[in-house]
Design a protein around this motif. Structure first.
Motif, short mmCIF file in Angstrom:
data_model
loop_
_atom_site.label_atom_id
_atom_site.label_comp_id
_atom_site.label_asym_id
_atom_site.label_seq_id
_atom_site.Cartn_x
_atom_site.Cartn_y
_atom_site.Cartn_z
N THR A 1 0.68 -1.27 -0.04
CA THR A 1 -0.14 -0.35 0.04
C THR A 1 0.73 1.49 -0.01
O THR A 1 0.43 2.36 -0.83
N LYS A 2 1.98 1.36 0.91
CA LYS A 2 2.88 2.47 0.91
C LYS A 2 3.33 2.44 -0.60
O LYS A 2 3.68 3.78 -0.77
N VAL A 3 3.85 1.40 -1.52
CA VAL A 3 4.48 1.63 -2.18
C VAL A 3 3.90 2.33 -3.49
O VAL A 3 4.51 3.27 -4.26
N THR A 4 2.47 1.75 -3.77
CA THR A 4 1.33 2.05 -4.19
C THR A 4 1.53 3.65 -4.13
O THR A 4 1.33 4.23 -4.82
N ALA A 5 1.37 4.33 -2.60
CA ALA A 5 0.71 5.58 -2.67
C ALA A 5 2.12 5.97 -3.03
O ALA A 5 2.04 7.67 -3.72
N VAL A 6 3.26 6.12 -3.15
CA VAL A 6 4.32 6.90 -3.74
C VAL A 6 4.14 6.83 -4.51
O VAL A 6 4.13 8.09 -5.15
N HIS A 7 4.42 5.75 -5.36
CA HIS A 7 4.16 6.00 -6.89
C HIS A 7 3.11 6.81 -7.43
O HIS A 7 3.42 8.13 -8.24
N ASP A 8 2.01 6.62 -7.09
CA ASP A 8 0.40 7.11 -7.25
C ASP A 8 1.13 9.38 -7.26
O ASP A 8 0.34 9.16 -7.96
N LEU A 9 1.72 9.13 -5.32
CA LEU A 9 2.20 10.73 -5.43
C LEU A 9 2.44 11.30 -6.30
O LEU A 9 2.92 12.74 -6.61
N ALA A 10 3.57 11.00 -6.30
CA ALA A 10 4.68 11.26 -7.39
C ALA A 10 4.37 11.12 -9.00
O ALA A 10 5.07 12.26 -9.45
#
Length: 104
Positions: free
Chosen positions: A81-90
């Motif tokens: 979930t955190k990896v996906t959140a980082v990629h989405d925000l980036a």
């Protein structure tokens, strides 16, 4: 005569001890690039990984100098979930920041 609700030795239930398995943990890393700003990396560390400003700055500098840095240690679902959140925000902010997870 009836068994007026009393239990005999044959009625005693045997419980087996169950081993509780601790789920494996995953390290979540941020990976350095030449375009993502230091301020954005600090923002990510504060917002997604709930780091203090001082800790976020320390991790960001480590990422900048060493190429990647540990953002946190989590169970698999939380790490994903955190990896996906980082990629989405980036992506929303047009940065190529990468985040990856590795099993401990």
């Amino acid at each position: 005569m009836g068994n007026s609700g009393q239990k005999t030795g044959a009625d005693v239930e045997v419980r087996e001890r169950q081993k509780i398995e601790v789920p494996p943990l995953y390290s979540v890393f941020l990976v350095n690039d030449d375009y993502t700003t230091m301020d954005f990396v600090i923002f990510i560390l504060e917002k997604i990984f709930h780091k203090s400003p001082v800790e976020a700055t320390r991790i960001m500098l480590h990422v900048h100098k060493k190429g990647k840095g540990l953002a946190g240690l989590y169970t698999r679902d939380i790490a994903e979930t955190k990896v996906t959140a980082v990629h989405d925000l980036a992506q929303e902010n047009e940065f190529p920041l990468r985040c990856l997870m590795e099993k401990e």
